[in-house]
Write a protein that holds these residues in place. Sequence first.
Motif, PDB file in Angstrom:
ATOM      1  N   LEU A  12       0.781  -1.017  -0.008  1.00  0.00           N
ATOM      2  CA  LEU A  12       0.102   0.066   0.071  1.00  0.00           C
ATOM      3  C   LEU A  12       0.832   1.413   0.059  1.00  0.00           C
ATOM      4  CD1 LEU A  12      -2.901  -0.990   2.618  1.00  0.00           C
ATOM      5  CD2 LEU A  12      -3.034  -0.745   0.158  1.00  0.00           C
ATOM      6  N   THR A  13       1.749   1.223   0.651  1.00  0.00           N
ATOM      7  CA  THR A  13       2.800   2.289   0.857  1.00  0.00           C
ATOM      8  C   THR A  13       3.598   2.720  -0.546  1.00  0.00           C
ATOM      9  OG1 THR A  13       3.098   1.992   3.174  1.00  0.00           O
ATOM     10  CG2 THR A  13       4.980   3.553   1.985  1.00  0.00           C
ATOM     11  N   ALA A  14       3.924   1.524  -1.217  1.00  0.00           N
ATOM     12  CA  ALA A  14       4.614   1.676  -2.399  1.00  0.00           C
ATOM     13  C   ALA A  14       3.456   2.279  -3.449  1.00  0.00           C
ATOM     14  CB  ALA A  14       5.169   0.247  -2.985  1.00  0.00           C
ATOM     15  N   MET A  15       2.135   1.731  -3.686  1.00  0.00           N
ATOM     16  CA  MET A  15       1.540   2.163  -4.220  1.00  0.00           C
ATOM     17  C   MET A  15       0.909   3.513  -4.135  1.00  0.00           C
ATOM     18  SD  MET A  15      -2.427   0.532  -5.181  1.00  0.00           S
ATOM     19  CE  MET A  15      -3.131   1.040  -3.521  1.00  0.00           C
ATOM     20  N   ARG A  16       0.850   4.145  -2.923  1.00  0.00           N
ATOM     21  CA  ARG A  16       0.526   5.560  -2.553  1.00  0.00           C
ATOM     22  C   ARG A  16       1.615   6.412  -3.184  1.00  0.00           C
ATOM     23  NH1 ARG A  16      -1.463   4.271   3.481  1.00  0.00           N
ATOM     24  NH2 ARG A  16      -3.878   3.726   2.860  1.00  0.00           N
ATOM     25  N   GLN A  17       2.944   5.882  -3.026  1.00  0.00           N
ATOM     26  CA  GLN A  17       4.191   6.708  -3.319  1.00  0.00           C
ATOM     27  C   GLN A  17       4.293   6.845  -5.081  1.00  0.00           C
ATOM     28  OE1 GLN A  17       7.494   4.559  -1.662  1.00  0.00           O
ATOM     29  NE2 GLN A  17       7.244   5.777   0.154  1.00  0.00           N
ATOM     30  N   SER A  18       3.750   5.582  -5.790  1.00  0.00           N
ATOM     31  CA  SER A  18       3.714   5.664  -7.082  1.00  0.00           C
ATOM     32  C   SER A  18       2.717   6.737  -7.623  1.00  0.00           C
ATOM     33  CB  SER A  18       3.439   4.272  -7.610  1.00  0.00           C
ATOM     34  OG  SER A  18       3.356   4.492  -8.901  1.00  0.00           O
ATOM     35  N   HIS A  19       1.733   6.661  -6.954  1.00  0.00           N
ATOM     36  CA  HIS A  19       0.379   7.464  -7.189  1.00  0.00           C
ATOM     37  C   HIS A  19       0.649   9.110  -7.322  1.00  0.00           C
ATOM     38  CE1 HIS A  19      -2.882   4.289  -6.444  1.00  0.00           C
ATOM     39  NE2 HIS A  19      -2.109   3.907  -7.543  1.00  0.00           N
ATOM     40  N   SER A  20       1.683   9.311  -5.980  1.00  0.00           N
ATOM     41  CA  SER A  20       1.915  10.816  -5.844  1.00  0.00           C
ATOM     42  C   SER A  20       2.787  11.181  -6.755  1.00  0.00           C
ATOM     43  CB  SER A  20       2.683  10.634  -4.296  1.00  0.00           C
ATOM     44  OG  SER A  20       2.960  12.088  -4.018  1.00  0.00           O
ATOM     45  N   ARG A  21       3.692  10.497  -6.938  1.00  0.00           N
ATOM     46  CA  ARG A  21       4.622  10.744  -8.305  1.00  0.00           C
ATOM     47  C   ARG A  21       3.971  11.008  -9.639  1.00  0.00           C
ATOM     48  NH1 ARG A  21       8.030   6.502  -6.055  1.00  0.00           N
ATOM     49  NH2 ARG A  21       7.294   5.171  -7.752  1.00  0.00           N
ATOM     50  N   VAL A  22       3.077  10.145 -10.028  1.00  0.00           N
ATOM     51  CA  VAL A  22       2.280  10.663 -11.281  1.00  0.00           C
ATOM     52  C   VAL A  22       1.476  11.588 -11.088  1.00  0.00           C
ATOM     53  CG1 VAL A  22       0.387   9.288 -12.513  1.00  0.00           C
ATOM     54  CG2 VAL A  22       2.446   8.068 -11.974  1.00  0.00           C
ATOM     55  N   LEU A  23       0.765  11.749  -9.816  1.00  0.00           N
ATOM     56  CA  LEU A  23      -0.151  13.172  -9.773  1.00  0.00           C
ATOM     57  C   LEU A  23       0.372  14.265  -9.893  1.00  0.00           C
ATOM     58  CD1 LEU A  23      -2.599  11.281  -7.151  1.00  0.00           C
ATOM     59  CD2 LEU A  23      -3.310  11.886  -9.562  1.00  0.00           C
ATOM     60  N   TRP A  24       1.683  14.443  -9.216  1.00  0.00           N
ATOM     61  CA  TRP A  24       2.485  15.713  -9.336  1.00  0.00           C
ATOM     62  C   TRP A  24       2.977  15.988 -10.645  1.00  0.00           C
ATOM     63  CZ3 TRP A  24       2.051  19.241  -5.905  1.00  0.00           C
ATOM     64  CH2 TRP A  24       2.120  19.269  -4.499  1.00  0.00           C
ATOM     65  N   ILE A  25       3.172  14.893 -11.597  1.00  0.00           N
ATOM     66  CA  ILE A  25       3.492  15.206 -12.898  1.00  0.00           C
ATOM     67  C   ILE A  25       2.385  15.810 -13.693  1.00  0.00           C
ATOM     68  CG2 ILE A  25       4.499  14.319 -15.030  1.00  0.00           C
ATOM     69  CD1 ILE A  25       6.253  12.325 -13.132  1.00  0.00           C
ATOM     70  N   VAL A  26       1.185  14.980 -13.465  1.00  0.00           N
ATOM     71  CA  VAL A  26       0.289  15.565 -14.438  1.00  0.00           C
ATOM     72  C   VAL A  26      -0.345  16.950 -13.897  1.00  0.00           C
ATOM     73  CG1 VAL A  26      -0.231  12.941 -15.256  1.00  0.00           C
ATOM     74  CG2 VAL A  26      -1.410  14.056 -13.061  1.00  0.00           C
ATOM     75  N   LEU A  27      -0.335  16.967 -12.526  1.00  0.00           N
ATOM     76  CA  LEU A  27      -0.849  18.260 -12.179  1.00  0.00           C
ATOM     77  C   LEU A  27       0.072  19.448 -12.673  1.00  0.00           C
ATOM     78  CD1 LEU A  27      -2.306  20.000 -10.218  1.00  0.00           C
ATOM     79  CD2 LEU A  27      -0.565  19.451  -8.367  1.00  0.00           C
ATOM     80  N   ALA A  28       1.349  19.210 -12.937  1.00  0.00           N
ATOM     81  CA  ALA A  28       2.192  20.264 -13.069  1.00  0.00           C
ATOM     82  C   ALA A  28       1.823  20.600 -14.684  1.00  0.00           C
ATOM     83  CB  ALA A  28       3.678  19.937 -12.898  1.00  0.00           C
ATOM     84  N   ILE A  29       1.784  19.587 -15.386  1.00  0.00           N
ATOM     85  CA  ILE A  29       1.403  19.637 -16.888  1.00  0.00           C
ATOM     86  C   ILE A  29       0.180  20.391 -16.987  1.00  0.00           C
ATOM     87  CG2 ILE A  29       0.975  18.271 -18.935  1.00  0.00           C
ATOM     88  CD1 ILE A  29       2.759  16.252 -17.959  1.00  0.00           C
ATOM     89  N   ASN A  30      -1.016  19.889 -16.361  1.00  0.00           N
ATOM     90  CA  ASN A  30      -2.110  20.560 -16.611  1.00  0.00           C
ATOM     91  C   ASN A  30      -2.271  22.064 -16.223  1.00  0.00           C
ATOM     92  OD1 ASN A  30      -4.700  18.419 -17.260  1.00  0.00           O
ATOM     93  ND2 ASN A  30      -3.049  17.472 -16.354  1.00  0.00           N
ATOM     94  N   ALA A  31      -1.684  22.430 -15.040  1.00  0.00           N
ATOM     95  CA  ALA A  31      -1.678  23.929 -14.717  1.00  0.00           C
ATOM     96  C   ALA A  31      -0.988  24.626 -15.625  1.00  0.00           C
ATOM     97  CB  ALA A  31      -0.818  23.738 -13.479  1.00  0.00           C
ATOM     98  N   THR A  32       0.242  24.206 -16.217  1.00  0.00           N
ATOM     99  CA  THR A  32       0.920  24.771 -17.252  1.00  0.00           C
ATOM    100  C   THR A  32       0.195  24.958 -18.508  1.00  0.00           C
ATOM    101  OG1 THR A  32       3.177  23.937 -16.637  1.00  0.00           O
ATOM    102  CG2 THR A  32       2.938  24.724 -18.917  1.00  0.00           C
TER     103      THR A  32
END
Length: 207
Positions: A12-32
Amino acid sequence: MTSCCENKSCELTAMRQSHSRVLWIVLAINATMFFAEGAAGLQAHSTSLLADALDMLGDSLVYGFSLFVLARSTQWQSVAALVKGGFMLAFGLGVLGEAGYKVFNPVLPGTEIMGMIGTLALAANLVCFFLLYRHRSDNLNMSSTWLCSRNDLIANVGVLLAAGGSHQFSSRWPDIIVGTLIAGLFLHSAFGVLRQSAQELRIIGKT
């Protein structure tokens, strides 16, 4: 002694960390892309481009909520999905209003800007789509997030079709029609997310 991996906490910890990395990337792309498409949409007087820019803003908020609930309970995730559905519903209605305004206030959109920015947005959303694809079935939080990304691709293709149609026929109607269709997609997805999250909350309330 039972190890953390045996009781699934490591997974679960590994999955949350993976989700967090992906979400931060797509958040930056969409905001830009929100700022880029919003400025271009205003300059080009394009309903479909402005609709796609608002979608980028909505997705940025969606990804922010998704990050907020990563380590929280299923109930929090269902509430976040409900909020996402509300944003999608609001933006869909907003785009419908913009399209209606353009019907009575005719302005020919700048098709060159539409085509250039639309292509850039399509490339950006393809990156987001493939980053989120492998996580689409992990939980409701990531499923609703991936759904937003899928809708973005459809909207991007629509913007390019609107640019081509407006250029070919020297008409504002392809832009208005595509903007209306994008709004319909928003509303359809919004009702789906709202229905699913409401079902999840009812189930949680009974347990």
